[in-house]
Design a protein around this motif. Structure first.
Motif, PDB file in Angstrom:
ATOM      1  N   THR A  89       0.840  -1.192   0.000  1.00  0.00           N
ATOM      2  CA  THR A  89       0.000   0.000   0.000  1.00  0.00           C
ATOM      3  C   THR A  89       0.881   1.250   0.000  1.00  0.00           C
ATOM      4  O   THR A  89       1.965   1.231   0.586  1.00  0.00           O
ATOM      5  N   PRO A  90       0.427   2.351  -0.649  1.00  0.00           N
ATOM      6  CA  PRO A  90       1.235   3.572  -0.611  1.00  0.00           C
ATOM      7  C   PRO A  90       1.276   4.189   0.782  1.00  0.00           C
ATOM      8  O   PRO A  90       2.128   4.998   1.091  1.00  0.00           O
ATOM      9  N   ALA A 114      -3.572  -5.254  -4.170  1.00  0.00           N
ATOM     10  CA  ALA A 114      -4.892  -4.758  -4.562  1.00  0.00           C
ATOM     11  C   ALA A 114      -4.768  -3.899  -5.812  1.00  0.00           C
ATOM     12  O   ALA A 114      -3.681  -3.677  -6.340  1.00  0.00           O
ATOM     13  N   ARG A 115      -5.920  -3.460  -6.282  1.00  0.00           N
ATOM     14  CA  ARG A 115      -6.008  -2.486  -7.371  1.00  0.00           C
ATOM     15  C   ARG A 115      -7.030  -1.436  -6.948  1.00  0.00           C
ATOM     16  O   ARG A 115      -7.412  -1.380  -5.780  1.00  0.00           O
ATOM     17  N   GLU A 117      -8.688   1.717  -5.540  1.00  0.00           N
ATOM     18  CA  GLU A 117      -8.232   2.591  -4.450  1.00  0.00           C
ATOM     19  C   GLU A 117      -7.816   1.778  -3.230  1.00  0.00           C
ATOM     20  O   GLU A 117      -7.584   2.334  -2.170  1.00  0.00           O
ATOM     21  N   ILE A 138       6.699   0.356  -0.883  1.00  0.00           N
ATOM     22  CA  ILE A 138       8.050   0.170  -1.441  1.00  0.00           C
ATOM     23  C   ILE A 138       8.680   1.498  -1.824  1.00  0.00           C
ATOM     24  O   ILE A 138       9.782   1.533  -2.355  1.00  0.00           O
ATOM     25  N   GLY A 139       7.983   2.613  -1.551  1.00  0.00           N
ATOM     26  CA  GLY A 139       8.606   3.899  -1.872  1.00  0.00           C
ATOM     27  C   GLY A 139       7.603   5.016  -1.978  1.00  0.00           C
ATOM     28  O   GLY A 139       6.396   4.762  -2.110  1.00  0.00           O
ATOM     29  N   TYR A 141       6.154   6.938  -4.029  1.00  0.00           N
ATOM     30  CA  TYR A 141       5.604   7.214  -5.356  1.00  0.00           C
ATOM     31  C   TYR A 141       4.348   6.361  -5.467  1.00  0.00           C
ATOM     32  O   TYR A 141       4.202   5.357  -4.763  1.00  0.00           O
ATOM     33  N   LEU A 143       1.738   3.918  -7.366  1.00  0.00           N
ATOM     34  CA  LEU A 143       1.541   2.968  -8.456  1.00  0.00           C
ATOM     35  C   LEU A 143       0.051   2.745  -8.665  1.00  0.00           C
ATOM     36  O   LEU A 143      -0.778   3.276  -7.926  1.00  0.00           O
ATOM     37  N   GLY A 145      -1.274  -0.316  -8.590  1.00  0.00           N
ATOM     38  CA  GLY A 145      -1.692  -1.529  -7.883  1.00  0.00           C
ATOM     39  C   GLY A 145      -0.524  -2.136  -7.135  1.00  0.00           C
ATOM     40  O   GLY A 145       0.603  -1.656  -7.221  1.00  0.00           O
ATOM     41  N   PRO A 149       4.909  -4.005  -6.365  1.00  0.00           N
ATOM     42  CA  PRO A 149       5.517  -4.112  -5.029  1.00  0.00           C
ATOM     43  C   PRO A 149       5.721  -5.558  -4.583  1.00  0.00           C
ATOM     44  O   PRO A 149       6.734  -5.884  -3.950  1.00  0.00           O
TER      45      PRO A 149
END
Ligand SMILES: COc1ccc(Cn2ccc3ccc(-c4cc(N)[nH]n4)cc32)cc1
Length: 248
Positions: A89-90, A114-115, A117, A138-139, A141, A143, A145, A149
């Motif tokens: 997850t972001p 997931a994809r 939201e 993972i960072g 930024y 993505l 989905g 990651p």
């Protein structure tokens, strides 16, 4: 180690059939199982998403398919081990080498890329009540989905498993690995030919003097880290360098 991945894009995980992870699977060091989330839908359109409560853009992944999928998966291995559920997850905890080392010690990881939201929050809460759930980023930024990651995290973890990397030493001097060069970035590397397009090799690397070579590599790593990741310099223990110098 057993790895399960639940996704609506199983083909996105094809890279887990090649290279380092693919070889570890072939050798039986990794048991990787990819699951299509839509197997656990029951409507004509295999629906996995719906509009968000409270309004807002995009769609949210419905809890029911995830619940049925995760129940089936955790029950399938319940006799052997308890799974650690990894949610890309972001908005998660930063995935680091330290966390890769921690996950590499687990017997069973279940990834839930997931994809849209993201997944209905109640899924994370439900499984968080019964299992170790790690929400990881993972960072910084965004993505579209969680599949990319998963590829990143699986590779970072798999290479740490005993016997997976050809040379057992290979990950000992990794960036971010514990030890004197702990938080320094790798310095430059060279191989044959000795000259390429008019460019040679640093003399020290041809000297055969291992102490000088080690010191040069450390200095180059320090220089590169200072330039690209000054934040890591504060984390590096200068005393470790003195110790390293004495060993050279
Ligand atoms: C701002 O809120 C957003 C919420 C979801 C998304 C799309 N999306 C859906 C699932 C999913 C899983 C992981 C990631 C991700 C991870 C990192 N480090 N960046 N992006 C992105 C993901 C975009 C943005």
């Amino acid at each position: 180690m057993r790895l399960d991945v639940v996704t609506i894009f199983p083909e996105y995980l094809e890279p887990l059939n090649v290279s380092l992870v693919g070889k570890a699977r072939a050798r039986g060091q990794l048991d990787v199982r990819i699951h299509d989330l839509r197997e656990w839908t029951h409507d004509k359109h295999n629906t996995v998403d719906d509009t968000p409560y409270g309004g807002g853009p995009g769609m949210v992944m419905k809890p029911e398919p995830w619940g049925e999928a995760l129940d089936a998966i955790v029950e399938s291995g319940a006799d052997d081990a308890r799974p650690t559920i990894v949610v890309p997850t972001p908005s998660g905890e930063p995935f680091t080498q330290e966390i890769a080392v921690e996950l590499a010690e687990k017997p069973w990881l279940v990834f839930t890329p997931a994809r849209y939201e993201g997944i209905d929050r109640r899924v994370i809460e439900e499984y968080g009540d019964h299992y170790d759930v790690r929400e990881l980023s993972i960072g910084d930024y965004v993505l579209a989905g969680g599949e990319a990651p998963v590829l990143v995290m699986v590779e970072a973890v798999a290479r740490l498993l005993p016997g997976v990397l050809g040379n057992a030493e290979s990950h000992r001097d990794d960036s971010f690995a514990p030890g004197a060069m702990a938080d320094l970035l790798e310095g430059p590397v060279y191989t044959k030919p000795p000259e390429w397009r008019g460019r040679g090799i640093p003399d020290v690397l041809l000297s055969g003097h291992h102490g000088k070579i080690a010191r040069w590599r450390r200095d180059e790593a320090f220089r590169r880290t200072t330039a690209n990741r000054p934040d890591l310099i504060e984390r590096t223990d200068p005393a470790a360098f003195d110790k390293k110098d004495r060993e050279m």
